[in-house]
Design a protein around this motif. Structure first.
Motif, PDB file in Angstrom:
ATOM      1  N   THR A 165     -44.060 -37.446  40.205  1.00 40.21           N
ATOM      2  CA  THR A 165     -44.417 -37.984  38.892  1.00 40.21           C
ATOM      3  C   THR A 165     -43.593 -37.316  37.800  1.00 40.21           C
ATOM      4  O   THR A 165     -42.996 -37.984  36.944  1.00 40.21           O
ATOM      5  N   PHE A 168     -39.652 -38.021  38.208  1.00 39.12           N
ATOM      6  CA  PHE A 168     -39.301 -39.392  37.831  1.00 39.12           C
ATOM      7  C   PHE A 168     -39.368 -39.575  36.319  1.00 39.12           C
ATOM      8  O   PHE A 168     -38.461 -40.131  35.707  1.00 39.12           O
ATOM      9  N   ASN A 172     -36.001 -40.105  33.880  1.00 43.10           N
ATOM     10  CA  ASN A 172     -35.810 -41.372  33.181  1.00 43.10           C
ATOM     11  C   ASN A 172     -36.350 -41.291  31.760  1.00 43.10           C
ATOM     12  O   ASN A 172     -36.692 -42.303  31.159  1.00 43.10           O
ATOM     13  N   PHE A 200     -52.173 -36.473  33.791  1.00 40.62           N
ATOM     14  CA  PHE A 200     -52.062 -37.407  34.919  1.00 40.62           C
ATOM     15  C   PHE A 200     -51.917 -36.634  36.226  1.00 40.62           C
ATOM     16  O   PHE A 200     -52.597 -36.915  37.223  1.00 40.62           O
TER      17      PHE A 200
ATOM     18  N   TYR B 117     -33.177 -46.741  39.674  1.00 42.31           N
ATOM     19  CA  TYR B 117     -33.550 -46.046  38.441  1.00 42.31           C
ATOM     20  C   TYR B 117     -32.605 -44.908  38.125  1.00 42.31           C
ATOM     21  O   TYR B 117     -32.159 -44.737  36.991  1.00 42.31           O
ATOM     22  N   HIS B 158     -48.982 -44.269  31.485  1.00 46.67           N
ATOM     23  CA  HIS B 158     -49.664 -44.037  32.753  1.00 46.67           C
ATOM     24  C   HIS B 158     -49.155 -44.976  33.843  1.00 46.67           C
ATOM     25  O   HIS B 158     -49.061 -44.593  35.001  1.00 46.67           O
ATOM     26  N   HIS B 160     -46.115 -45.992  34.077  1.00 51.34           N
ATOM     27  CA  HIS B 160     -44.832 -45.474  34.551  1.00 51.34           C
ATOM     28  C   HIS B 160     -44.971 -44.145  35.267  1.00 51.34           C
ATOM     29  O   HIS B 160     -44.155 -43.819  36.125  1.00 51.34           O
ATOM     30  N   PHE B 161     -45.993 -43.373  34.920  1.00 48.32           N
ATOM     31  CA  PHE B 161     -46.265 -42.177  35.722  1.00 48.32           C
ATOM     32  C   PHE B 161     -46.576 -42.595  37.163  1.00 48.32           C
ATOM     33  O   PHE B 161     -46.028 -42.039  38.120  1.00 48.32           O
ATOM     34  N   ALA B 162     -47.450 -43.579  37.300  1.00 49.00           N
ATOM     35  CA  ALA B 162     -47.847 -44.045  38.632  1.00 49.00           C
ATOM     36  C   ALA B 162     -46.648 -44.630  39.375  1.00 49.00           C
ATOM     37  O   ALA B 162     -46.426 -44.354  40.557  1.00 49.00           O
ATOM     38  N   LEU B 163     -45.874 -45.417  38.647  1.00 51.16           N
ATOM     39  CA  LEU B 163     -44.665 -45.996  39.234  1.00 51.16           C
ATOM     40  C   LEU B 163     -43.749 -44.896  39.752  1.00 51.16           C
ATOM     41  O   LEU B 163     -43.190 -44.983  40.855  1.00 51.16           O
ATOM     42  N   GLY B 164     -43.604 -43.857  38.942  1.00 49.40           N
ATOM     43  CA  GLY B 164     -42.753 -42.736  39.334  1.00 49.40           C
ATOM     44  C   GLY B 164     -43.257 -42.043  40.581  1.00 49.40           C
ATOM     45  O   GLY B 164     -42.485 -41.712  41.482  1.00 49.40           O
ATOM     46  N   THR B 165     -44.555 -41.834  40.654  1.00 51.28           N
ATOM     47  CA  THR B 165     -45.136 -41.204  41.834  1.00 51.28           C
ATOM     48  C   THR B 165     -44.786 -41.992  43.087  1.00 51.28           C
ATOM     49  O   THR B 165     -44.320 -41.441  44.088  1.00 51.28           O
ATOM     50  N   ILE B 167     -42.420 -44.392  43.548  1.00 57.19           N
ATOM     51  CA  ILE B 167     -40.991 -44.508  43.823  1.00 57.19           C
ATOM     52  C   ILE B 167     -40.430 -43.212  44.379  1.00 57.19           C
ATOM     53  O   ILE B 167     -39.672 -43.213  45.352  1.00 57.19           O
ATOM     54  N   PHE B 168     -40.818 -42.104  43.771  1.00 59.86           N
ATOM     55  CA  PHE B 168     -40.322 -40.809  44.264  1.00 59.86           C
ATOM     56  C   PHE B 168     -40.758 -40.571  45.706  1.00 59.86           C
ATOM     57  O   PHE B 168     -39.960 -40.196  46.558  1.00 59.86           O
ATOM     58  N   THR B 169     -42.029 -40.812  45.968  1.00 62.02           N
ATOM     59  CA  THR B 169     -42.538 -40.575  47.319  1.00 62.02           C
ATOM     60  C   THR B 169     -41.841 -41.473  48.332  1.00 62.02           C
ATOM     61  O   THR B 169     -41.379 -41.010  49.376  1.00 62.02           O
ATOM     62  N   SER B 171     -38.988 -43.039  48.039  1.00 60.89           N
ATOM     63  CA  SER B 171     -37.545 -42.870  48.151  1.00 60.89           C
ATOM     64  C   SER B 171     -37.195 -41.571  48.875  1.00 60.89           C
ATOM     65  O   SER B 171     -36.079 -41.398  49.338  1.00 60.89           O
ATOM     66  N   MET B 201     -52.588 -42.100  42.579  1.00 56.37           N
ATOM     67  CA  MET B 201     -52.191 -42.955  41.463  1.00 56.37           C
ATOM     68  C   MET B 201     -53.428 -43.474  40.727  1.00 56.37           C
ATOM     69  O   MET B 201     -53.466 -43.488  39.484  1.00 56.37           O
TER      70      MET B 201
END
Lengths: 211, 211
Positions: A165, A168, A172, A200, B117, B158, B160-165, B167-169, B171, B201
């Motif tokens: 989290t 990322f 970005n 978060f 990203y 929030h 995008h925080f979740a999205l980041g979590t 995507i990072f995991t 990827s 998330m």
DNA sequence: GAGTCCTGCAAACGCTTGTTTGAAACTTAC
DNA sequence: GTAAGTTTCAAACAAGCGTTTGCAGGACTC
């Protein structure tokens, strides 16, 4: 004198350019051009492009890791058991203490950390693991008593979820901030984003203990 | 006939290789070599390397976006107000329904999403925004009633925080799984990780409504 | 069966990359 | 002031890149 100036200027330029474009996409000619030094200077002072990439990370991470360790020890003297919020606070506070609150160098470097994960630079990941793996493990070890009821597997995965989290978001940061400005019409202060981010992460981490 | 086969083989090879090494680090010679086709075939069928990158994303995302939309509409008929957990479930379920539960193609593609990203491919981000921006907004619009009390800024960050979590995991899925196996001695099932990830998330997202 | 269109192929193009070279310029020490 | 040791510099190197070219082969229409 002259040497140190050249080395420093290369590192400054490389840090900014790597963060903007990535490692493979940034040529030594671009870096030395921006730094105002000769192309051959990189190979003379660092040996190779790979070594330059590693040097950029060392210059930033060595002081930061030391500061985190210091603040962790300090906090431990006054408090018997550290909370998740304490531990996250130590991280942000360490960055603030070294670079000031509104530093874009810190956010730019976070992008570098993200790139270190996602770009294919096997040598970098190996290097970072060898040099900072112990410090990372030490930090995570404080998380265990802060999350009673979490198994080792819980701890591992939730730590990396939180790490993801943060990385990322940081990597970005500018793009997200621009999007949010586009959506809501106003520019979000860094403080707001950082506090929301840590909230978060804390909420996600606490979730580990409750299942 | 022969054409479709060549196109498909290029896309297959490109998807795997891009995910493994990144876009800039994967040459057309490597791709065409792995696909067993002539080097010139990429420029003949796709026009350029950039167009090939975009085609890889379209082939994966078009069916997925359609499936998510379908399941979203279906769910809405039976339930008046969707929960955060419902919405996350639709995503994972759509991937499962298209690719099966244990598909590595899905996790490999998540890595591509992460690269989209973090790697400097401005054309890709522009393209993805133009082609899938509307669908993304539509999905997020369901999140608003699921999180009463959250402001527009809360929602944006929030999400995008979740999205980041995620995507990072995704990827770094293989690397993380290997590290965890090293730590705990046993290999974590995909199901376990995915359910923990969505729980993390959801916990973070719910946190948006409580401050 | 001639003509048209699509696809595949080897070779070459121009360009950029990281790295090396060898001499010039500078600093330092005695 | 000379010698030794550093650092800078322009130039070149080989290698790899994405892309283009011109031709050969097949498939199809009429």
């Amino acid at each position: 004198m002259a040497q140190k100036e050249t080395v420093e200027r290369i590192l400054d330029a490389a840090e900014v350019l790597f963060a903007e474009r990535g490692f493979a996409e940034t040529s030594l000619r671009t870096i030395t051009g921006a730094a105002g030094v000769n192309l051959a200077a990189v190979n003379y002072h660092f040996g190779s492009k790979k070594a330059l990439i590693q040097a950029v990370f060392v210059r930033f991470l060595d002081p930061l890791v030391a500061e985190v360790e210091r603040q962790l020890n300090l906090l431990q003297e006054t408090k018997a058991r550290l909370t998740v919020e304490d531990l996250l606070q130590v991280l942000t506070q360490s960055v603030y203490d070294i670079h000031g609150k509104g530093s874009n160098r810190a956010t730019a470097f976070m992008r570098l950390l993200g790139l270190a994960y996602t770009q294919s630079q096997a040598h970098l990941r190996r290097f970072l693991g060898e040099r900072y793996g112990e410090a990372f493990q030490h930090y995570v070890s404080h998380l265990k008593p802060a999350l009673p009821g979490a198994t080792a597997a819980d701890l591992f995965w939730h730590t990396h979820f939180a790490l993801g989290t943060a990385i990322f978001t940081m990597s970005n940061f500018d793009a997200l901030r621009a999007m949010s400005e586009n959506d809501t019409g106003s520019r979000t202060p860094v403080d707001f984003i950082v506090s929301r981010l840590t909230a978060f992460m804390a909420a996600g981490l606490h979730n580990a203990a409750h299942e």
